[in-house]
Design a protein around this motif. Sequence first.
Motif, PDB file in Angstrom:
ATOM      1  N   ILE A   6       0.860  -1.183   0.000  1.00 32.55           N
ATOM      2  CA  ILE A   6       0.000   0.000   0.000  1.00 32.55           C
ATOM      3  C   ILE A   6       0.896   1.233   0.000  1.00 32.55           C
ATOM      4  O   ILE A   6       1.481   1.593   1.028  1.00 32.55           O
ATOM      5  N   GLY A  20      -3.739   2.967   7.765  1.00 31.98           N
ATOM      6  CA  GLY A  20      -3.103   1.711   7.367  1.00 31.98           C
ATOM      7  C   GLY A  20      -3.873   0.498   7.848  1.00 31.98           C
ATOM      8  O   GLY A  20      -4.039  -0.476   7.107  1.00 31.98           O
ATOM      9  N   TYR A  23      -6.937   0.199   5.613  1.00 36.14           N
ATOM     10  CA  TYR A  23      -6.592  -0.330   4.293  1.00 36.14           C
ATOM     11  C   TYR A  23      -6.278  -1.826   4.355  1.00 36.14           C
ATOM     12  O   TYR A  23      -6.666  -2.589   3.462  1.00 36.14           O
ATOM     13  N   CYS A  24      -5.590  -2.242   5.398  1.00 34.16           N
ATOM     14  CA  CYS A  24      -5.278  -3.675   5.548  1.00 34.16           C
ATOM     15  C   CYS A  24      -6.544  -4.488   5.799  1.00 34.16           C
ATOM     16  O   CYS A  24      -6.678  -5.604   5.280  1.00 34.16           O
ATOM     17  N   GLY A  34      -2.674  -7.030   3.113  1.00 38.75           N
ATOM     18  CA  GLY A  34      -2.133  -5.691   2.962  1.00 38.75           C
ATOM     19  C   GLY A  34      -0.795  -5.536   3.666  1.00 38.75           C
ATOM     20  O   GLY A  34      -0.625  -5.997   4.795  1.00 38.75           O
ATOM     21  N   TYR A  36       1.554  -2.523   4.775  1.00 41.46           N
ATOM     22  CA  TYR A  36       1.567  -1.070   4.942  1.00 41.46           C
ATOM     23  C   TYR A  36       2.925  -0.629   5.470  1.00 41.46           C
ATOM     24  O   TYR A  36       3.438  -1.221   6.436  1.00 41.46           O
TER      25      TYR A  36
END
Length: 165
Positions: A6, A20, A23-24, A34, A36
């Motif tokens: 990412i 983060g 997003y993960c 993900g 990060y």
Amino acid sequence: MKKIYIAGYDVFKKDSIQIGQYYCELCDKYGFEGLYPLDNVVNFEQSKNKIAQDIYKANVELINKSDIVIANLNAFRGKEADSGTIWECGYAKALGKDVYGYMNDNQSYLDTFKNDERQLVDGTYVDMNDMAIEDFDYSINLMIACSVKEMVFGSFEDCLKELLK
């Protein structure tokens, strides 16, 4: 399970850790892992140069482990994407990894310059420093626009959805 690095300037935001994690979690929701950059463990009780080298090496290792890079290519501190993110995209591309980018909108790069920031000279738009403005109907520099597997106009999650098509 494919791993996604990412990339993007989100690491500089005040709530970067939470971003983060989010997003993960989204990666997990769509069947990916993900990676990060701020998940790296770096000793901050050493010289600034050593810290920088450790961050660099840790991020390179995450890109090496990844299968895919998703990059936030929105403008950062100006009209261009974050230079570190651009380096990460180029490195991943050179390794043969798929690179996906996302941006908020598909406005052309030329149109990011207001009328009082550009002028037409001999058929070419130039900025206030008399430098030519790239005009290829891309939202970002042609070298990035032509090298990403897919440019998604939307969010990180929209980009993940694109991977599943």
